[in-house]
Design a protein around this motif. Structure first.
Motif, PDB file in Angstrom:
ATOM      1  N   LYS A 704       6.981   5.639   1.990  1.00  0.00           N
ATOM      2  CA  LYS A 704       7.333   4.615   1.017  1.00  0.00           C
ATOM      3  C   LYS A 704       6.297   4.600  -0.103  1.00  0.00           C
ATOM      4  CE  LYS A 704       9.663   1.790   4.487  1.00  0.00           C
ATOM      5  NZ  LYS A 704       9.707   0.496   5.208  1.00  0.00           N
ATOM      6  N   TYR A 705       6.807   4.537  -1.337  1.00  0.00           N
ATOM      7  CA  TYR A 705       5.947   4.639  -2.511  1.00  0.00           C
ATOM      8  C   TYR A 705       5.115   3.383  -2.759  1.00  0.00           C
ATOM      9  CZ  TYR A 705       8.706   8.781  -3.739  1.00  0.00           C
ATOM     10  OH  TYR A 705       9.305  10.013  -3.733  1.00  0.00           O
ATOM     11  N   ARG A 706       5.430   2.287  -2.114  1.00  0.00           N
ATOM     12  CA  ARG A 706       4.741   1.040  -2.444  1.00  0.00           C
ATOM     13  C   ARG A 706       3.232   1.113  -2.206  1.00  0.00           C
ATOM     14  NH1 ARG A 706       7.335  -0.770   2.515  1.00  0.00           N
ATOM     15  NH2 ARG A 706       5.765  -1.272   4.120  1.00  0.00           N
ATOM     16  N   TYR A 707       2.824   1.982  -1.286  1.00  0.00           N
ATOM     17  CA  TYR A 707       1.391   2.096  -1.006  1.00  0.00           C
ATOM     18  C   TYR A 707       0.630   2.699  -2.188  1.00  0.00           C
ATOM     19  CZ  TYR A 707       2.521   0.991   3.818  1.00  0.00           C
ATOM     20  OH  TYR A 707       2.948   0.357   4.953  1.00  0.00           O
ATOM     21  N   LEU A 709       0.673   1.735  -5.081  1.00  0.00           N
ATOM     22  CA  LEU A 709       0.171   0.670  -5.946  1.00  0.00           C
ATOM     23  C   LEU A 709      -1.308   0.400  -5.697  1.00  0.00           C
ATOM     24  CD1 LEU A 709       3.163  -1.847  -5.721  1.00  0.00           C
ATOM     25  CD2 LEU A 709       2.612  -0.302  -7.617  1.00  0.00           C
TER      26      LEU A 709
END
Length: 757
Positions: A704-707, A709
């Motif tokens: 997941k790309y949210r990390y 951030l």
């Protein structure tokens, strides 16, 4: 190290590993301090260099239009030399047909020597008002200047307008310049000229207190009454015309030997000297003007020859003494502090170009590494995930899974539970390495409750992880062995995926895909980014190049015969996984990466534990590389690691990371002393490249790309810690230190892959 206690509260003797850990910690403290001192020294050098390189601009006032109500009229309308003898402000004018030739903003290594050469050729002295930072950078020029018989004065240390500075700043600017003069030429001076000053009628209520204070301290402030305005670069003819006083008037004339491009000044100066000599003018220094004034006041009417003996090499004649009367011989603390300042600046001047060259090399290497990783990782992913790819016939035979455990009561049950779900037939060997927390009993109870008859628990005296792994290999029933950590959780398909490459008889070992399970915390998220981008993307690259340096201890598989032939897991280094991997390469085996074999591991939960783990990894890797340095001369397929892998690991995992802080240090340096906007844009550009690489790595691993951030903060904080760890490891290696393996504190929070998020 605190004294351990038993469950009943009685004190017990520390175990061997606890004693070793305590000794290791005590031995490492000086090395940590040394590493931090090295970093601090580098920072100080850069700060000093940045301070020295303060920009010197043209001589314009910072502010104009200020009131002069507090300045006496006799000063505003007086001569260009301001003294405070007897506490009373007095000005001195330059006698008729006399020129006090003054130069500002030097010394400069290009223009000042040319000015000195012209003055020497025409037997003319000058008075140079020097910027202290430039003096400390070019002391040889100042020594030549003084030796030729010229006079020097203070022009502040950083060319700042003192009119709007605090008293402490004024004192500091003067004192630092005096120290620079003492270190460069062994003198101090009583002459002062303020930056951005001009004629005495420009003195205002802001600057007047500064001149009074300096006058009380014994300084003579020098102004100009004829300005060449050479800093405007109007052409040599105009410079000569503007520097010429009216009629037969004497003048304190201003030129510049630094602060910009001065070729027009160099062209104008000989023409000006010839013109003024032809008009019957003599040239002297500010002290020469003062001497003439004193002679007049005494009523002798004598006017000393301003140029007689002015430029002898030894500067010992009476004439030269009068021309340099403002000079004082530096002695005692002033002299030694001045020499120390000049020496420190010399170090900074030498260090910065070296660091700049290192930055260029590091920058090229880092960008090259990113490009290589992305290109090869893409090729690796396409190759291993195409429909027709296969290692050979499916590997279905049973596998021995070895779980070394030391005080793993929090994790061992979860580890066994994950293995119970394995889709591949396995036997499990839990090697209890002298645990004192009941790990063996917990493992047996977990196996019984899970209905796992394939679990064997083997106890041994505490001997370390390599010994536990070797014990497992010796007791393994099957020819393929999987090694994992006692805090690791396997996905159900992990073992099956991990052993498929062994269908190729050339494959001797397989590296799995280790994932951070406790990524819910900030430290865990940072490590998650590092694992996906820094470790797994690297492994794809090394796999294609056939020089995989490390099989992770959390998930790796080996041919039992290959491990035994290599002598088993060695305790020669702290990185037994890297050691055995390189040994297998040298034995001619191929080592590959299996991205689909995933395991979830508990990363360190505190900065202290993280430092301990990464320090062991970094130092252990260095030990393994040194142990296998002979691979550089290996021939044939077995020498591929030495020819390709060893240089890449040294460059990308040691040299580049050690010097990578230069990027951050120079970014900060540039933001403060050069160009904030340009430096910030450059840093953001590098961050953007890293983000793109990280995003691609996350895409390949389906994360997941949210990390991502958190990546900017990771670059500002986490990465700096990794740099310090590596520097610490290098210091330990260079000083001959040795560490034992240390156990990290576990929480057991990595219970199942589904909970990783």
């Amino acid at each position: 190290m605190t004294t351990p206690t038993s469950s009943r509260g009685r004190r017990r003797a520390p175990t061997r590993i606890e004693r070793a850990a305590g000794r290791a910690a005590a031995l490492q403290r000086p090395r940590v301090i040394l590493a931090l001192l090295l970093l601090l020294a580098l920072t100080c050098v850069l700060l000093l260099d940045g301070y020295l390189r303060a920009e010197v601009g043209g001589d314009q006032r910072v502010r104009t239009g200020a009131s002069s109500a507090d300045v006496p009229d006799r000063i505003l309308n007086g001569g260009p030399i301001l003294t405070f003898r007897g506490g009373r402000a007095t000005t001195v004018s330059v006698p008729s047909r006399t020129i006090a030739l003054t130069f500002d903003d030097g010394p400069n290594p290009t223009w000042t020597p040319q000015v000195l050469k012209i003055l020497r050729a025409y037997d003319v002295p000058g008075t140079f008002f020097l910027v202290g930072s430039m003096v400390s950078r070019y002391p040889d020029v100042v020594r030549t200047m003084v030796r030729q018989g010229n006079e020097v004065g203070v022009h502040t240390f950083t060319h700042v307008d003192l009119s709007y500075q605090s008293g402490a700043r004024v004192d500091r600017e003067i004192q630092q310049t005096q120290l620079a003069l003492a270190g460069a030429a062994g003198i101090t001076t009583t002459l002062f000229r303020a930056p951005y000053s001009s004629e005495t009628d420009a003195i205002d209520d802001y600057s007047w207190p500064v001149y009074k204070k300096l006058g009380q301290d014994g300084y003579t402030s020098v102004f100009v009454d004829t300005d060449s305005d050479d800093w405007k670069r109007p052409g040599a003819s105009k410079i000569v015309r503007w520097a010429t006083p009216e009629g037969d008037e004497g003048a304190s004339v201003l030129f510049h030997d630094a602060g910009g491009e001065r070729s027009q000044t160099i062209a104008a100066l000989p023409r000006y000297i010839e013109k003024m000599k032809a008009k019957g003018y003599t040239f002297t220094t500010i002290s020469g003007v003062m001497e003439q004034q004193r002679a007049t006041d005494r009523g002798t009417g004598g006017v000393p020859d301003a140029t007689a003996g002015a430029l002898t090499d030894e500067a010992t004649t009476a004439g030269t003494a009068r021309l340099q009367a403002a000079h004082r011989t530096a002695t005692g603390t002033t002299l030694y502090e001045g020499k120390a300042l000049v020496a420190a600046v010399a170090v900074a001047e030498w260090t910065l170009p070296v660091l700049a060259a290192g930055l260029l090399v590091v920058g090229v290497a880092v960008m090259g590494r990113f490009a290589m990783m992305v290109v090869l990782a893409r090729r690796h992913h396409r190759q291993r995930n195409r429909r027709r790819f296969g290692w050979g016939p499916p590997v279905t035979r049973p596998v021995s899974v070895i779980v070394p455990a030391y005080n793993e009561k929090e994790c061992i049950a979860g580890t066994l539970a994950s293995l119970a779900r394995s889709t591949h037939p396995i036997e499990i060997l839990v090697i209890d390495d002298g645990s004192t927390d009941g790990t063996s009993e917990i493992a047996r109870a977990a196996a019984e409750s899970l209905g796992m008859p394939n679990v064997r628990v083997i106890r041994q005296d505490n001997a370390g992880k390599p010994a536990a792994l070797n014990n497992g290999v010796r007791n393994a029933t099957h020819d393929l062995v999987v090694m994992m950590d006692g805090d690791t959780v396997f996905e159900p398909d992990a073992v099956r995926q991990l052993v498929q490459p062994f269908a190729d008889p050339a494959v001797g070992a397989v590296a799995g895909n280790a994932k951070v399970g406790n990524r819910g915390t900030l430290i865990g998220a940072w490590q998650h980014i590092e694992y996906v981008m820094g470790f797994n993307l690297d492994r794809r690259m090394y796999d294609l190049l056939r020089c995989m340096p490390t099989i992770p201890g959390a998930i790796g598989a080996f041919r039992r015969e290959a491990v035994l032939a290599a002598g088993g897991m060695s305790d020669d280094t702290l990185a037994e996984d890297t050691d055995i991997t390189i040994a297998l390469h040298r034995a001619g085996w191929r080592v590959v990466y299996q991205e689909h074999a995933r395991a979830w591991t508990e990363a360190p939960g505190s900065l202290r534990q993280l430092w301990s783990q990464r320090y062991r990894w970094s130092y252990g890797t260095m030990q393994a590389l040194w142990k296998h340095r002979g691979s550089l001369t290996d021939k044939g397929p077995s020498g591929r690691f030495g020819r390709v892998g060893m240089p890449l690991v040294v460059l990308f995992q040691i040299v580049t990371p050690v010097f990578a802080p230069l990027i951050d240090v120079f970014t900060v340096y540039s933001m403060i002393f050069v160009d904030l906007r340009a430096a910030l844009l450059a840093w953001l550009a590098v961050l953007a490249v890293q983000l793109l690489c990280a995003a691609y790595a996350f895409r390949l691993d389906r994360e997941k790309y949210r990390y991502l951030l958190m990546m900017p903060l990771q670059q500002l904080a986490y990465r700096q810690m990794m740099y310090l760890v590596l520097i610490h490891s290098c210091v330990t290696a260079l000083t001959g230190g040795r560490l034992r393996w240390q156990k990290l504190k576990r929480t057991g929070e990595v219970g199942a892959p589904a909970g990783a998020g």
